[in-house]
Design a protein around this motif. Sequence first.
Motif, PDB file in Angstrom:
ATOM      1  N   VAL A   1      37.811  32.399  25.219  1.00 46.25           N
ATOM      2  CA  VAL A   1      38.262  33.565  26.179  1.00 46.25           C
ATOM      3  C   VAL A   1      36.973  35.043  25.680  1.00 46.25           C
ATOM      4  N   THR A   2      36.284  34.896  24.129  1.00 46.08           N
ATOM      5  CA  THR A   2      35.505  36.340  23.847  1.00 46.08           C
ATOM      6  C   THR A   2      34.278  35.454  23.894  1.00 46.08           C
ATOM      7  N   GLN A   3      33.868  34.529  24.768  1.00 47.94           N
ATOM      8  CA  GLN A   3      32.143  34.080  24.439  1.00 47.94           C
ATOM      9  C   GLN A   3      31.421  33.994  25.485  1.00 47.94           C
ATOM     10  N   ALA A   4      32.147  34.987  26.732  1.00 48.89           N
ATOM     11  CA  ALA A   4      31.454  35.716  27.681  1.00 48.89           C
ATOM     12  C   ALA A   4      31.535  36.930  27.754  1.00 48.89           C
ATOM     13  N   PRO A   5      30.042  37.585  28.396  1.00 53.70           N
ATOM     14  CA  PRO A   5      30.316  39.091  27.883  1.00 53.70           C
ATOM     15  C   PRO A   5      31.528  39.902  29.371  1.00 53.70           C
ATOM     16  N   PHE A   6      32.580  38.750  30.081  1.00 52.17           N
ATOM     17  CA  PHE A   6      33.610  39.726  30.952  1.00 52.17           C
ATOM     18  C   PHE A   6      34.443  38.148  30.968  1.00 52.17           C
ATOM     19  N   VAL A   7      35.808  38.753  31.661  1.00 56.38           N
ATOM     20  CA  VAL A   7      36.462  36.998  31.789  1.00 56.38           C
ATOM     21  C   VAL A   7      36.928  37.445  33.149  1.00 56.38           C
ATOM     22  N   LEU A   8      37.299  35.514  34.178  1.00 56.23           N
ATOM     23  CA  LEU A   8      37.516  36.033  34.944  1.00 56.23           C
ATOM     24  C   LEU A   8      39.061  34.715  35.477  1.00 56.23           C
ATOM     25  N   VAL A   9      39.553  35.486  35.724  1.00 52.54           N
ATOM     26  CA  VAL A   9      41.818  34.218  36.082  1.00 52.54           C
ATOM     27  C   VAL A   9      41.462  34.912  37.493  1.00 52.54           C
ATOM     28  N   ARG A  10      41.348  32.917  37.686  1.00 54.33           N
ATOM     29  CA  ARG A  10      42.032  32.891  39.145  1.00 54.33           C
ATOM     30  C   ARG A  10      42.967  32.331  39.386  1.00 54.33           C
TER      31      ARG A  10
ATOM     32  N   GLY B   1      43.562  42.122  41.807  1.00 51.05           N
ATOM     33  CA  GLY B   1      42.919  42.198  42.540  1.00 51.05           C
ATOM     34  C   GLY B   1      43.968  40.808  43.198  1.00 51.05           C
ATOM     35  N   THR B   2      43.691  40.862  44.912  1.00 52.73           N
ATOM     36  CA  THR B   2      43.892  39.592  45.135  1.00 52.73           C
ATOM     37  C   THR B   2      43.232  38.568  46.530  1.00 52.73           C
ATOM     38  N   SER B   3      42.833  37.343  46.015  1.00 58.62           N
ATOM     39  CA  SER B   3      42.094  36.743  46.903  1.00 58.62           C
ATOM     40  C   SER B   3      41.536  37.122  48.072  1.00 58.62           C
ATOM     41  N   THR B   4      42.033  37.564  48.812  1.00 64.09           N
ATOM     42  CA  THR B   4      41.594  38.526  50.037  1.00 64.09           C
ATOM     43  C   THR B   4      42.734  39.389  49.987  1.00 64.09           C
ATOM     44  N   TRP B   5      42.291  40.235  51.200  1.00 59.70           N
ATOM     45  CA  TRP B   5      43.190  41.474  52.147  1.00 59.70           C
ATOM     46  C   TRP B   5      44.159  41.465  52.784  1.00 59.70           C
ATOM     47  N   SER B   6      43.585  39.832  54.073  1.00 62.38           N
ATOM     48  CA  SER B   6      43.982  40.655  55.295  1.00 62.38           C
ATOM     49  C   SER B   6      45.423  39.845  56.191  1.00 62.38           C
ATOM     50  N   PHE B   7      46.143  40.536  54.742  1.00 62.21           N
ATOM     51  CA  PHE B   7      47.572  39.640  54.961  1.00 62.21           C
ATOM     52  C   PHE B   7      48.551  40.611  55.868  1.00 62.21           C
TER      53      PHE B   7
ATOM     54  N   PRO C   1      35.631  43.255  29.603  1.00 58.50           N
ATOM     55  CA  PRO C   1      35.581  43.559  30.600  1.00 58.50           C
ATOM     56  C   PRO C   1      36.278  42.226  32.033  1.00 58.50           C
ATOM     57  N   ALA C   2      37.318  42.183  31.768  1.00 57.53           N
ATOM     58  CA  ALA C   2      38.633  40.960  32.607  1.00 57.53           C
ATOM     59  C   ALA C   2      38.915  41.317  34.285  1.00 57.53           C
ATOM     60  N   PHE C   3      38.398  40.215  34.976  1.00 63.25           N
ATOM     61  CA  PHE C   3      39.154  40.505  36.739  1.00 63.25           C
ATOM     62  C   PHE C   3      39.914  39.551  36.827  1.00 63.25           C
ATOM     63  N   VAL C   4      41.397  39.631  37.589  1.00 61.30           N
ATOM     64  CA  VAL C   4      42.475  38.600  37.388  1.00 61.30           C
ATOM     65  C   VAL C   4      42.345  38.404  39.049  1.00 61.30           C
ATOM     66  N   LEU C   5      42.051  38.054  39.966  1.00 65.10           N
ATOM     67  CA  LEU C   5      42.537  37.373  41.035  1.00 65.10           C
ATOM     68  C   LEU C   5      43.722  36.205  41.584  1.00 65.10           C
TER      69      LEU C   5
ATOM     70  N   GLY D   1      38.504  39.715  45.930  1.00 57.47           N
ATOM     71  CA  GLY D   1      37.700  38.690  46.168  1.00 57.47           C
ATOM     72  C   GLY D   1      37.176  39.084  47.577  1.00 57.47           C
ATOM     73  N   ILE D   2      36.058  37.901  48.058  1.00 65.75           N
ATOM     74  CA  ILE D   2      35.484  38.216  48.743  1.00 65.75           C
ATOM     75  C   ILE D   2      35.468  36.642  49.096  1.00 65.75           C
ATOM     76  N   ASP D   3      36.283  35.859  49.969  1.00 65.70           N
ATOM     77  CA  ASP D   3      36.240  34.568  49.780  1.00 65.70           C
ATOM     78  C   ASP D   3      35.747  33.684  50.954  1.00 65.70           C
ATOM     79  N   ARG D   4      35.258  34.984  52.163  1.00 63.29           N
ATOM     80  CA  ARG D   4      34.947  34.362  53.130  1.00 63.29           C
ATOM     81  C   ARG D   4      33.465  34.123  52.813  1.00 63.29           C
ATOM     82  N   SER D   5      33.001  34.301  52.278  1.00 62.30           N
ATOM     83  CA  SER D   5      31.116  34.264  51.946  1.00 62.30           C
ATOM     84  C   SER D   5      30.946  32.325  51.002  1.00 62.30           C
ATOM     85  N   PHE D   6      32.526  31.417  51.156  1.00 60.00           N
ATOM     86  CA  PHE D   6      32.421  30.400  50.324  1.00 60.00           C
ATOM     87  C   PHE D   6      32.081  29.715  51.686  1.00 60.00           C
ATOM     88  N   TYR D   7      32.213  30.139  53.075  1.00 63.59           N
ATOM     89  CA  TYR D   7      32.231  28.928  54.168  1.00 63.59           C
ATOM     90  C   TYR D   7      30.703  29.371  55.182  1.00 63.59           C
ATOM     91  N   ALA D   8      30.359  30.290  54.765  1.00 65.29           N
ATOM     92  CA  ALA D   8      29.925  31.167  55.493  1.00 65.29           C
ATOM     93  C   ALA D   8      28.744  32.296  55.373  1.00 65.29           C
TER      94      ALA D   8
END
Length: 323
Positions: free
Chosen positions: A232-241, A26-32, A287-291, A67-74
Amino acid sequence: MARALEQEHALARPIAERLPPGLRFGTSTWSFPGWAGIVYSRARSVKELAHDGLLEYAQHPLLTTVGIDRSFYAPVPDGDYLRYARQLPPGFQCVSKAPHAVMSQVFMAPGLPEDERGPTVTPNPDFLSVEVFEAMHARPLLGSFREHAGPVLLEMPPVGAANRLPLPAFLDRLDRFLSEAPRGLRYAVELRERAYLTPAYAEVLRAHGVAHAYSYWRSMPLPGAQAETVPVTQAPFVLVRLSLKPGRAYEADKARFAPFNRIVEPDPRMRAEVVEIVCAAAAAGIPAFVLVNNKAEGSSPLTVRALAEQVAEAWAARGGQAE
C-alpha cells in the motif's frame, strides 16, 4: 425525496468529519435515477443526471470524488469537461479512465453464427501507445479539466490466457508507457488478468511512482491479497475500485441489484480489507481514493456510507494520527 436526502446528509456529515485526512470516497459514475433520496433530491432521468447531476452529487458530505467512466469508450468533448467543471467545487478531483483503444491488448469481435471458433481476435496496434493516449485523453483532460483531474485509471481489460502477452513482454510495454506518459497526471493500473499480479509488476509501478488499483472484480483476488503483492505504501497515492464480487456475472448482478437504492448483498470481508488498506495509507500520510460501483453490493452510495463509518471507527481506534 428532498426530506429523505436531508436525512441522508445528516447521517453522512458526522461520519465525514471523522475520516482521516486525504481520503476521498465516490462512485464509479453518477447518473442513476434510483439514487433519489440518497444522492438526489428528486426523481430525474438518466439523461438529466448525466448532464448536470454532478452539481447535487458533489454536495453529499461523503462523495468527494467520482469516476468518469465514459472516457473508456470514447473521448470526452471539451464542452462536456467544461460543463462538469462548472458543477464541481474547487479541489474536487475526478478519476478518469484511459480509453479502451489504448488499454486493451486485443479487440474481440463476435464471430459469425456458423463460426464455431467464437470471437474474432485482432491484436491492437495502439496498445499502450503514448501518442494515442495523449491525443484521446491526456490533452483534453489537462486542457479543459486540469483543476479536477485526479488519477487516471489504466484499466487493462481481460483478454484470456490465449490472447494476453507473456508477462515479460507486458511489463516491458507497461514500463515504456509509464516512462513516456504525459507529465502532470497521476496514474493507477488496474489489472484484470491475475497472472500479471506479480512482484515484477509491483516493481515496475514502484519505479515510476504509479499506483496499483486494488480492485474488487470477478477474476481477481480480493483487495487484501493484492496488497500482499503490491504494498500500500509504495506509491504516492492509493486507489481502491470496488466493481463486482469475484466469481459473479456483471449483467446478472446488474439486473438483481437494480434500481440500486439498497444494499442487497453486503460483503463484510471485502469491507474489512478496504478499511485496512485506507487506514494503512492514512497512517503513512498517503492520500486515498475509493470508488464504488453499484454492482459491488447493490447501491454504491450506501456502500460508501457503510465503508466510511467503518473507516472512521478504525481510524479513531488507531488514535487518528499518521505515523
